[in-house]
Design a protein around this motif. Sequence first.
Motif, PDB file in Angstrom:
ATOM      1  N   GLU A  51      47.063  32.901  39.058  1.00 28.32           N
ATOM      2  CA  GLU A  51      47.756  33.806  38.131  1.00 28.32           C
ATOM      3  C   GLU A  51      47.757  33.181  36.740  1.00 28.32           C
ATOM      4  OE1 GLU A  51      51.951  34.460  38.882  1.00 28.32           O
ATOM      5  OE2 GLU A  51      51.942  36.252  37.625  1.00 28.32           O
ATOM      6  N   ASN A  52      47.100  33.837  35.799  1.00 27.79           N
ATOM      7  CA  ASN A  52      47.068  33.348  34.416  1.00 27.79           C
ATOM      8  C   ASN A  52      47.185  34.549  33.479  1.00 27.79           C
ATOM      9  OD1 ASN A  52      46.471  32.322  31.879  1.00 27.79           O
ATOM     10  ND2 ASN A  52      45.004  30.827  32.654  1.00 27.79           N
ATOM     11  N   PRO A  53      48.420  34.984  33.225  1.00 24.78           N
ATOM     12  CA  PRO A  53      48.602  36.213  32.436  1.00 24.78           C
ATOM     13  C   PRO A  53      47.959  36.144  31.062  1.00 24.78           C
ATOM     14  CG  PRO A  53      50.668  35.522  33.440  1.00 24.78           C
ATOM     15  CD  PRO A  53      49.686  34.408  33.658  1.00 24.78           C
ATOM     16  N   ARG A  54      47.873  34.949  30.497  1.00 26.88           N
ATOM     17  CA  ARG A  54      47.375  34.837  29.130  1.00 26.88           C
ATOM     18  C   ARG A  54      45.878  35.142  29.037  1.00 26.88           C
ATOM     19  NH1 ARG A  54      49.200  30.584  24.461  1.00 26.88           N
ATOM     20  NH2 ARG A  54      47.549  31.251  23.092  1.00 26.88           N
ATOM     21  N   THR A  55      45.117  34.707  30.019  1.00 23.92           N
ATOM     22  CA  THR A  55      43.668  34.933  29.950  1.00 23.92           C
ATOM     23  C   THR A  55      43.234  36.205  30.676  1.00 23.92           C
ATOM     24  OG1 THR A  55      43.290  33.591  31.913  1.00 23.92           O
ATOM     25  CG2 THR A  55      43.138  32.462  29.790  1.00 23.92           C
ATOM     26  N   THR A  56      44.056  36.689  31.601  1.00 23.94           N
ATOM     27  CA  THR A  56      43.613  37.836  32.409  1.00 23.94           C
ATOM     28  C   THR A  56      44.375  39.116  32.097  1.00 23.94           C
ATOM     29  OG1 THR A  56      45.185  37.445  34.188  1.00 23.94           O
ATOM     30  CG2 THR A  56      43.057  36.304  34.344  1.00 23.94           C
ATOM     31  N   GLN A  57      45.409  39.034  31.256  1.00 21.81           N
ATOM     32  CA  GLN A  57      46.249  40.201  30.953  1.00 21.81           C
ATOM     33  C   GLN A  57      46.898  40.770  32.200  1.00 21.81           C
ATOM     34  OE1 GLN A  57      44.093  43.002  28.142  1.00 21.81           O
ATOM     35  NE2 GLN A  57      42.357  41.925  29.035  1.00 21.81           N
ATOM     36  N   PHE A  58      47.122  39.955  33.211  1.00 23.40           N
ATOM     37  CA  PHE A  58      47.712  40.474  34.444  1.00 23.40           C
ATOM     38  C   PHE A  58      48.788  39.527  34.954  1.00 23.40           C
ATOM     39  CE2 PHE A  58      48.202  41.294  38.926  1.00 23.40           C
ATOM     40  CZ  PHE A  58      48.273  42.680  38.936  1.00 23.40           C
ATOM     41  N   THR A  59      49.972  40.091  35.214  1.00 24.88           N
ATOM     42  CA  THR A  59      51.078  39.343  35.797  1.00 24.88           C
ATOM     43  C   THR A  59      51.342  39.880  37.198  1.00 24.88           C
ATOM     44  OG1 THR A  59      52.071  38.942  33.638  1.00 24.88           O
ATOM     45  CG2 THR A  59      53.519  38.755  35.552  1.00 24.88           C
ATOM     46  N   PHE A  60      51.369  38.983  38.171  1.00 24.56           N
ATOM     47  CA  PHE A  60      51.651  39.384  39.550  1.00 24.56           C
ATOM     48  C   PHE A  60      53.157  39.611  39.726  1.00 24.56           C
ATOM     49  CE2 PHE A  60      47.794  38.283  42.119  1.00 24.56           C
ATOM     50  CZ  PHE A  60      47.016  37.716  41.117  1.00 24.56           C
ATOM     51  N   SER A  61      53.513  40.710  40.359  1.00 23.61           N
ATOM     52  CA  SER A  61      54.891  40.819  40.854  1.00 23.61           C
ATOM     53  C   SER A  61      54.988  39.933  42.099  1.00 23.61           C
ATOM     54  CB  SER A  61      55.200  42.268  41.226  1.00 23.61           C
ATOM     55  OG  SER A  61      54.396  42.661  42.336  1.00 23.61           O
ATOM     56  N   ASP A  62      56.211  39.547  42.458  1.00 22.36           N
ATOM     57  CA  ASP A  62      56.362  38.746  43.681  1.00 22.36           C
ATOM     58  C   ASP A  62      55.898  39.546  44.892  1.00 22.36           C
ATOM     59  OD1 ASP A  62      57.251  36.652  42.211  1.00 22.36           O
ATOM     60  OD2 ASP A  62      59.362  36.863  42.757  1.00 22.36           O
ATOM     61  N   GLU A  63      56.123  40.842  44.857  1.00 25.80           N
ATOM     62  CA  GLU A  63      55.696  41.699  45.967  1.00 25.80           C
ATOM     63  C   GLU A  63      54.181  41.644  46.117  1.00 25.80           C
ATOM     64  OE1 GLU A  63      54.205  45.057  45.521  1.00 25.80           O
ATOM     65  OE2 GLU A  63      54.141  45.406  47.699  1.00 25.80           O
ATOM     66  N   LEU A  64      53.449  41.711  44.998  1.00 23.10           N
ATOM     67  CA  LEU A  64      51.986  41.642  45.074  1.00 23.10           C
ATOM     68  C   LEU A  64      51.527  40.254  45.520  1.00 23.10           C
ATOM     69  CD1 LEU A  64      49.236  43.021  44.671  1.00 23.10           C
ATOM     70  CD2 LEU A  64      49.306  42.263  42.282  1.00 23.10           C
ATOM     71  N   HIS A  65      52.198  39.206  45.012  1.00 24.61           N
ATOM     72  CA  HIS A  65      51.876  37.854  45.498  1.00 24.61           C
ATOM     73  C   HIS A  65      51.961  37.809  47.022  1.00 24.61           C
ATOM     74  CE1 HIS A  65      50.910  35.056  42.371  1.00 24.61           C
ATOM     75  NE2 HIS A  65      52.013  35.219  41.675  1.00 24.61           N
ATOM     76  N   GLY A  66      53.006  38.418  47.554  1.00 25.50           N
ATOM     77  CA  GLY A  66      53.190  38.413  49.003  1.00 25.50           C
ATOM     78  C   GLY A  66      52.080  39.151  49.728  1.00 25.50           C
ATOM     79  N   ARG A  67      51.699  40.324  49.203  1.00 25.82           N
ATOM     80  CA  ARG A  67      50.636  41.111  49.848  1.00 25.82           C
ATOM     81  C   ARG A  67      49.300  40.367  49.804  1.00 25.82           C
ATOM     82  NH1 ARG A  67      49.871  46.441  46.934  1.00 25.82           N
ATOM     83  NH2 ARG A  67      48.365  46.852  48.607  1.00 25.82           N
ATOM     84  N   VAL A  68      48.982  39.789  48.647  1.00 19.06           N
ATOM     85  CA  VAL A  68      47.694  39.095  48.516  1.00 19.06           C
ATOM     86  C   VAL A  68      47.689  37.849  49.398  1.00 19.06           C
ATOM     87  CG1 VAL A  68      46.201  37.812  46.927  1.00 19.06           C
ATOM     88  CG2 VAL A  68      47.209  39.995  46.201  1.00 19.06           C
ATOM     89  N   ALA A  69      48.789  37.107  49.378  1.00 18.65           N
ATOM     90  CA  ALA A  69      48.828  35.844  50.127  1.00 18.65           C
ATOM     91  C   ALA A  69      48.762  36.072  51.627  1.00 18.65           C
ATOM     92  CB  ALA A  69      50.084  35.052  49.760  1.00 18.65           C
ATOM     93  N   ALA A  70      49.079  37.283  52.083  1.00 20.96           N
ATOM     94  CA  ALA A  70      49.014  37.589  53.520  1.00 20.96           C
ATOM     95  C   ALA A  70      47.583  37.896  53.962  1.00 20.96           C
ATOM     96  CB  ALA A  70      49.930  38.771  53.839  1.00 20.96           C
ATOM     97  N   LEU A  71      46.651  38.010  53.009  1.00 19.41           N
ATOM     98  CA  LEU A  71      45.247  38.232  53.368  1.00 19.41           C
ATOM     99  C   LEU A  71      44.681  36.980  54.042  1.00 19.41           C
ATOM    100  CD1 LEU A  71      44.104  40.004  50.064  1.00 19.41           C
ATOM    101  CD2 LEU A  71      44.114  41.041  52.339  1.00 19.41           C
ATOM    102  N   PRO A  72      43.623  37.134  54.845  1.00 21.19           N
ATOM    103  CA  PRO A  72      43.043  35.944  55.492  1.00 21.19           C
ATOM    104  C   PRO A  72      42.488  34.974  54.458  1.00 21.19           C
ATOM    105  CG  PRO A  72      41.633  37.877  55.802  1.00 21.19           C
ATOM    106  CD  PRO A  72      42.918  38.370  55.199  1.00 21.19           C
ATOM    107  N   ASN A  73      42.543  33.695  54.773  1.00 22.80           N
ATOM    108  CA  ASN A  73      41.921  32.643  53.965  1.00 22.80           C
ATOM    109  C   ASN A  73      42.630  32.322  52.655  1.00 22.80           C
ATOM    110  OD1 ASN A  73      39.720  32.147  55.758  1.00 22.80           O
ATOM    111  ND2 ASN A  73      38.784  34.053  55.048  1.00 22.80           N
ATOM    112  N   VAL A  74      43.815  32.877  52.430  1.00 26.75           N
ATOM    113  CA  VAL A  74      44.556  32.472  51.229  1.00 26.75           C
ATOM    114  C   VAL A  74      45.335  31.199  51.559  1.00 26.75           C
ATOM    115  CG1 VAL A  74      46.360  33.067  49.558  1.00 26.75           C
ATOM    116  CG2 VAL A  74      44.697  34.797  50.289  1.00 26.75           C
ATOM    117  N   GLY A  75      45.113  30.160  50.747  1.00 32.65           N
ATOM    118  CA  GLY A  75      45.730  28.869  51.020  1.00 32.65           C
ATOM    119  C   GLY A  75      46.805  28.465  50.037  1.00 32.65           C
ATOM    120  N   ALA A  76      46.739  29.009  48.819  1.00 32.46           N
ATOM    121  CA  ALA A  76      47.681  28.571  47.791  1.00 32.46           C
ATOM    122  C   ALA A  76      47.804  29.616  46.698  1.00 32.46           C
ATOM    123  CB  ALA A  76      47.227  27.243  47.177  1.00 32.46           C
ATOM    124  N   VAL A  77      48.913  29.505  45.959  1.00 32.12           N
ATOM    125  CA  VAL A  77      49.134  30.317  44.771  1.00 32.12           C
ATOM    126  C   VAL A  77      49.361  29.376  43.593  1.00 32.12           C
ATOM    127  CG1 VAL A  77      50.742  31.906  43.633  1.00 32.12           C
ATOM    128  CG2 VAL A  77      50.047  32.305  46.009  1.00 32.12           C
TER     129      VAL A  77
END
Lengths: 295, 295
Positions: B132-158
């Motif tokens: 997550e790098n809002p400054r370079t990507t113009q995108f801020t993750f909500s905690d809810e989205l962090h949770g959904r993405v992190a539940a995908l297979p092969n996610v190891g870290a945030v």
Amino acid sequence: MFTGLSVFPLTPFDDSGIDEKRFTHLVSRVAEAGVDLIGALGSTGNYAYLTREHRGLVARLAVETAGDVPVMIGIGALTTGEVLALAEDAQNAGASAVLLSPVSYQTLTDEEVFGLYEDVTKELSVPLCVYENPRTTQFTFSDELHGRVAALPNVGAVKTPGAPLDQAPARIAALRNTLPADVAVGFSLDEFGAGGLGAGADVWFSVIGGLLPAECLAITRAVAQGDVPQALALSERMAPFWDLFRRYGSMRVITAAAAHLGLVVPPNLPRPLREIPPAARQEVAAALDALDVRA
Amino acid sequence: MFTGLSVFPLTPFDDSGIDEKRFTHLVSRVAEAGVDLIGALGSTGNYAYLTREHRGLVARLAVETAGDVPVMIGIGALTTGEVLALAEDAQNAGASAVLLSPVSYQTLTDEEVFGLYEDVTKELSVPLCVYENPRTTQFTFSDELHGRVAALPNVGAVKTPGAPLDQAPARIAALRNTLPADVAVGFSLDEFGAGGLGAGADVWFSVIGGLLPAECLAITRAVAQGDVPQALALSERMAPFWDLFRRYGSMRVITAAAAHLGLVVPPNLPRPLREIPPAARQEVAAALDALDVRA
């Protein structure tokens, strides 16, 4: 060239890359309608997502198809080296102008943006349009920087987001005050197009004009005839689009509209970009129906 | 792997492209210092500005040089197709993990970002770190989205920007509440690194650690020994860097610091990026001298 209506057609894709037949059809439609300038590979044309090879192909097709209508080609890229290569390709394709936004990953400083335009303009033999798009580039020009950049050789126009009706005269006056007299001023947010022309902007850089050129030319002609209230009334008829643009981004909405009209094959968006939701697509269809638009 | 100190070396350039000798030297320095993970081609390594060919070369050199230290490779790009190709290259190079930020031109929606990670994670055989790098990507993750993405297979870290000392415990608790238990949490803004580890983050994703690994390992070791006040005091010694990072961006500042130490040849930045001003470079030199750092 930088006057009246400048429009930005979509870039249709197919499995092999660029859908040449559908792209030339979109260019023919706007050329035959009589627009003043065709901007291929604008943000609406998804320039940022395409390879140099595909961008060269699109540039050549646009110039070949546009006939007597001048073509402006978007040359933005992350590195100055890529921009210079794309500028060469665009000029070799026969472009009448190039369009350059300060594309960024690391947020750029004023000096970096000035340096980019300095490095690029000195290599050009066609006019450049400075493209300010804070939403996609994370960079907002100060008026002072607009003035410095526009004073570089070969700068022909500034494409800036624009301002609401009550602020448009002051916005244009501020730009005229800082820009050389021979640099044209144009607004790019479609909802501010009619008001901008009415307040004295030289050109409307239009997303929707790439799909609905007749409807937009009616606006520019009303302004040219001194009937600004009529121009504003015609723009107001497209208000459902302005609302959709704010909610989903103009490129995604126009893509859905073009798909509804059978002019592109959905989704026609490079992943990770996705189609707008079904309910929004229904709103797009209703907005087209209300204007009685057909492909 | 996602524990302690993860560092992001610069990518040195020369006229022919990648300066292989200087890059492997930077990787050797941090590997020998004993960092826990080496992140090649992070934002600090200018991944976004490099060709696929150069990124493949850097990935191979990093893995070859790092010895027993695991290597994570940045695979961010504008299109999902490019990201998948870079993921394959990184895995073929022997990467132990990949790092993916939602790079954008058109601002992305939550569903587009989720779709990107969904499309990429299912093709991976190594863990992915969500970046997550809002400054370079113009995108801020909500905690809810962090949770959904992190539940995908092969996610190891945030890898998330982090929070000031007084807010770090709550920030980490909020992430732990939404992430699967086996997904590591790390802060990436260096000024929040010591405080983040002290508040229970698993890993500090560090820019300055790519150049000053010993100074940063002293911080992670102090935390590991339960001496958070000592970690914070060591971090405070680097406060002149935190101030410079805020003013000029960490990548430009670390590039100037590496140039001062003779580890890269200035400017070592892809145009349009430019060196920080001379007065700021003097501040960088003074900050290094105050820490008694030598190459």
